[in-house]
Design a protein around this motif. Structure first.
Motif, PDB file in Angstrom:
ATOM      1  N   ARG A 132      74.167 -82.535 -22.708  1.00 23.90           N
ATOM      2  CA  ARG A 132      72.905 -82.528 -23.451  1.00 23.90           C
ATOM      3  C   ARG A 132      71.756 -82.009 -22.598  1.00 23.90           C
ATOM      4  O   ARG A 132      70.924 -81.227 -23.064  1.00 23.90           O
ATOM      5  CB  ARG A 132      72.574 -83.943 -23.949  1.00 23.90           C
ATOM      6  CG  ARG A 132      73.404 -84.422 -25.130  1.00 23.90           C
ATOM      7  CD  ARG A 132      72.779 -85.663 -25.763  1.00 23.90           C
ATOM      8  NE  ARG A 132      72.660 -86.757 -24.805  1.00 23.90           N
ATOM      9  CZ  ARG A 132      73.584 -87.700 -24.625  1.00 23.90           C
ATOM     10  NH1 ARG A 132      74.715 -87.673 -25.324  1.00 23.90           N
ATOM     11  NH2 ARG A 132      73.381 -88.677 -23.764  1.00 23.90           N
ATOM     12  N   ALA A 133      71.695 -82.449 -21.344  1.00 23.71           N
ATOM     13  CA  ALA A 133      70.557 -82.107 -20.489  1.00 23.71           C
ATOM     14  C   ALA A 133      70.704 -80.733 -19.841  1.00 23.71           C
ATOM     15  O   ALA A 133      69.705 -80.048 -19.607  1.00 23.71           O
ATOM     16  CB  ALA A 133      70.383 -83.177 -19.408  1.00 23.71           C
ATOM     17  N   TYR A 134      71.960 -80.327 -19.540  1.00 21.95           N
ATOM     18  CA  TYR A 134      72.204 -79.081 -18.820  1.00 21.95           C
ATOM     19  C   TYR A 134      73.356 -78.323 -19.481  1.00 21.95           C
ATOM     20  O   TYR A 134      74.449 -78.205 -18.918  1.00 21.95           O
ATOM     21  CB  TYR A 134      72.534 -79.383 -17.351  1.00 21.95           C
ATOM     22  CG  TYR A 134      71.456 -80.158 -16.635  1.00 21.95           C
ATOM     23  CD1 TYR A 134      70.358 -79.520 -16.079  1.00 21.95           C
ATOM     24  CD2 TYR A 134      71.530 -81.562 -16.520  1.00 21.95           C
ATOM     25  CE1 TYR A 134      69.355 -80.229 -15.430  1.00 21.95           C
ATOM     26  CE2 TYR A 134      70.531 -82.281 -15.882  1.00 21.95           C
ATOM     27  CZ  TYR A 134      69.460 -81.609 -15.331  1.00 21.95           C
ATOM     28  OH  TYR A 134      68.463 -82.311 -14.692  1.00 21.95           O
ATOM     29  N   GLY A 193      79.733 -87.081 -19.129  1.00 29.03           N
ATOM     30  CA  GLY A 193      79.900 -85.702 -19.568  1.00 29.03           C
ATOM     31  C   GLY A 193      78.970 -85.361 -20.717  1.00 29.03           C
ATOM     32  O   GLY A 193      78.373 -84.265 -20.740  1.00 29.03           O
ATOM     33  N   ARG A 194      78.819 -86.262 -21.667  1.00 26.09           N
ATOM     34  CA  ARG A 194      77.934 -86.012 -22.801  1.00 26.09           C
ATOM     35  C   ARG A 194      76.479 -85.932 -22.358  1.00 26.09           C
ATOM     36  O   ARG A 194      75.704 -85.086 -22.838  1.00 26.09           O
ATOM     37  CB  ARG A 194      78.110 -87.111 -23.845  1.00 26.09           C
ATOM     38  CG  ARG A 194      79.432 -87.011 -24.614  1.00 26.09           C
ATOM     39  CD  ARG A 194      79.640 -88.197 -25.530  1.00 26.09           C
ATOM     40  NE  ARG A 194      80.871 -88.054 -26.303  1.00 26.09           N
ATOM     41  CZ  ARG A 194      81.415 -89.015 -27.027  1.00 26.09           C
ATOM     42  NH1 ARG A 194      80.845 -90.221 -27.061  1.00 26.09           N
ATOM     43  NH2 ARG A 194      82.529 -88.803 -27.700  1.00 26.09           N
ATOM     44  N   ALA A 195      76.090 -86.811 -21.427  1.00 30.25           N
ATOM     45  CA  ALA A 195      74.709 -86.790 -20.933  1.00 30.25           C
ATOM     46  C   ALA A 195      74.412 -85.484 -20.204  1.00 30.25           C
ATOM     47  O   ALA A 195      73.344 -84.882 -20.384  1.00 30.25           O
ATOM     48  CB  ALA A 195      74.470 -87.984 -20.015  1.00 30.25           C
ATOM     49  N   GLU A 229      65.653 -87.862 -11.412  1.00 29.35           N
ATOM     50  CA  GLU A 229      65.387 -88.715 -12.565  1.00 29.35           C
ATOM     51  C   GLU A 229      66.582 -88.761 -13.495  1.00 29.35           C
ATOM     52  O   GLU A 229      66.956 -89.838 -14.000  1.00 29.35           O
ATOM     53  CB  GLU A 229      64.140 -88.221 -13.301  1.00 29.35           C
ATOM     54  CG  GLU A 229      62.839 -88.495 -12.573  1.00 29.35           C
ATOM     55  CD  GLU A 229      61.628 -88.156 -13.420  1.00 29.35           C
ATOM     56  OE1 GLU A 229      61.804 -87.947 -14.648  1.00 29.35           O
ATOM     57  OE2 GLU A 229      60.521 -88.098 -12.870  1.00 29.35           O
ATOM     58  N   PHE A 230      67.200 -87.593 -13.737  1.00 29.06           N
ATOM     59  CA  PHE A 230      68.368 -87.577 -14.616  1.00 29.06           C
ATOM     60  C   PHE A 230      69.501 -88.393 -14.013  1.00 29.06           C
ATOM     61  O   PHE A 230      70.142 -89.192 -14.712  1.00 29.06           O
ATOM     62  CB  PHE A 230      68.836 -86.140 -14.859  1.00 29.06           C
ATOM     63  CG  PHE A 230      70.139 -86.087 -15.608  1.00 29.06           C
ATOM     64  CD1 PHE A 230      70.163 -86.243 -16.991  1.00 29.06           C
ATOM     65  CD2 PHE A 230      71.331 -85.908 -14.928  1.00 29.06           C
ATOM     66  CE1 PHE A 230      71.371 -86.227 -17.681  1.00 29.06           C
ATOM     67  CE2 PHE A 230      72.546 -85.887 -15.612  1.00 29.06           C
ATOM     68  CZ  PHE A 230      72.564 -86.052 -16.995  1.00 29.06           C
ATOM     69  N   LEU A 231      69.782 -88.197 -12.730  1.00 32.21           N
ATOM     70  CA  LEU A 231      70.858 -88.943 -12.083  1.00 32.21           C
ATOM     71  C   LEU A 231      70.605 -90.444 -12.141  1.00 32.21           C
ATOM     72  O   LEU A 231      71.517 -91.230 -12.414  1.00 32.21           O
ATOM     73  CB  LEU A 231      71.017 -88.489 -10.630  1.00 32.21           C
ATOM     74  CG  LEU A 231      71.691 -87.135 -10.416  1.00 32.21           C
ATOM     75  CD1 LEU A 231      71.500 -86.658  -8.978  1.00 32.21           C
ATOM     76  CD2 LEU A 231      73.177 -87.209 -10.753  1.00 32.21           C
ATOM     77  N   MET A 285      60.025 -88.555  -7.888  1.00 30.86           N
ATOM     78  CA  MET A 285      61.361 -87.990  -7.744  1.00 30.86           C
ATOM     79  C   MET A 285      61.421 -86.693  -8.548  1.00 30.86           C
ATOM     80  O   MET A 285      61.007 -86.636  -9.704  1.00 30.86           O
ATOM     81  CB  MET A 285      62.407 -88.987  -8.242  1.00 30.86           C
ATOM     82  CG  MET A 285      63.837 -88.602  -7.915  1.00 30.86           C
ATOM     83  SD  MET A 285      65.019 -89.881  -8.444  1.00 30.86           S
ATOM     84  CE  MET A 285      64.606 -91.200  -7.316  1.00 30.86           C
ATOM     85  N   SER A 286      61.908 -85.614  -7.949  1.00 32.53           N
ATOM     86  CA  SER A 286      61.907 -84.303  -8.599  1.00 32.53           C
ATOM     87  C   SER A 286      63.333 -83.819  -8.796  1.00 32.53           C
ATOM     88  O   SER A 286      64.298 -84.499  -8.475  1.00 32.53           O
ATOM     89  CB  SER A 286      61.129 -83.309  -7.721  1.00 32.53           C
ATOM     90  OG  SER A 286      61.754 -83.177  -6.466  1.00 32.53           O
TER      91      SER A 286
END
Length: 262
Positions: A55-57, A50-52, A6-8, A1-2
């Motif tokens: 942090r990632a984006y 929202g926090r996740a 993975e984040f979702l 998965m690209s």
């Protein structure tokens, strides 16, 4: 998965678990619009997501139904509906969802729809199809309206819109196999799976639309407004008050469904 997959998968799985944990343990309050219900779960799940995302984006924009707009400068915006179908959730119905969609340049590029009560997580990325709990979902089959179940969502407090909906339902009742009404993204998942041939709702907001839209389109279906035009998501922060009509359907159903509900 690209890409965003993975984040979702990670973030929405965690959010789905929190929603399931809070189901039946929170009380509902009614917002200014009587159709709109709010619970502590909406705020808790939205805050977690929202926090996740931040942090990632950190450069991306974020629009959450309950927590509002956080501007970004990357050209990418995340749309979060922490509990879609809050009235269902608050009443103890399993027909609710957690929605996260991703817009880039106004186009849906990825999305996730979790059905916490069923332990299902659907993730779609543009050009990569749909996966449920990590397994590929077969494209929606072509079908005819006459052999299809159709889901029709109605919000009951705008009487003029309800009268329009009832006229459309009268037209549809003689043209399809049966009518269903969860009034949440559960219905759109059924369209993506090919269980339902189509879905109609005239009173959606942008956070209701993006994740289910890419899910339906990546499963081979069509998703437009009631005039057959593509849903418009450019400059999403300016569209939080816009009302979207949505018609999602299998390819063999979409055209006739539009004719019936126009």
């Amino acid at each position: 998965m690209s890409g965003y997959g993975e984040f979702l998968t990670s973030a929405v799985s965690e959010a789905s678990g929190l929603a399931a944990e809070l189901a039946g343990a929170v009380e509902a309050t009614v917002k200014k619009d009587p159709d709109q219900v709010l619970t502590e779960a909406d705020l808790a799940v939205g805050t977690l997501l929202g926090r996740a995302i931040e942090r990632a984006y950190p450069r991306d924009g974020l629009i959450d139904e309950e927590l509002g707009v956080r501007p970004g400068d990357s050209g990418t915006t995340w749309l979060v509906d922490p509990i879609d179908g809050t009235a269902n959730f608050a009443a103890g119905s399993p027909l609710y969802a957690v929605l996260v969609g991703v817009l880039r340049g106004g186009e849906p590029v990825a999305g996730a729809v979790a059905l916490p009560a069923f332990g299902e997580l659907y993730v779609a990325e543009r050009g990569a199809g749909v996966r449920c709990n990590g397994k590929a979902v077969a494209p929606s089959p072509r079908a005819a309206l006459s052999s299809s179940l159709v889901a029709y969502g109605i919000d009951v407090h705008d009487r003029d819109r309800v009268r329009t909906d009832l006229r459309a339902l009268d037209s549809l009742s003689a043209s399809c196999r049966g009518l269903r009404m969860a009034n949440s993204a559960f219905d759109l998942v059924q369209v993506a799976l090919g269980v339902y041939g189509g879905y109609v709702h005239r009173n959606c907001r942008i956070w209701d639309c993006v994740a289910p839209q890419i899910l339906v389109e990546e499963s081979g279906g069509c998703c437009t407004d009631v005039y057959g035009e593509r849903l418009v998501h450019d400059d999403p922060a300016s569209r939080v008050q816009d009302v979207y009509s949505v018609v999602a359907a299998a390819p063999g159903v979409h055209g006739e469904l539009l004719e019936r509900v126009r």
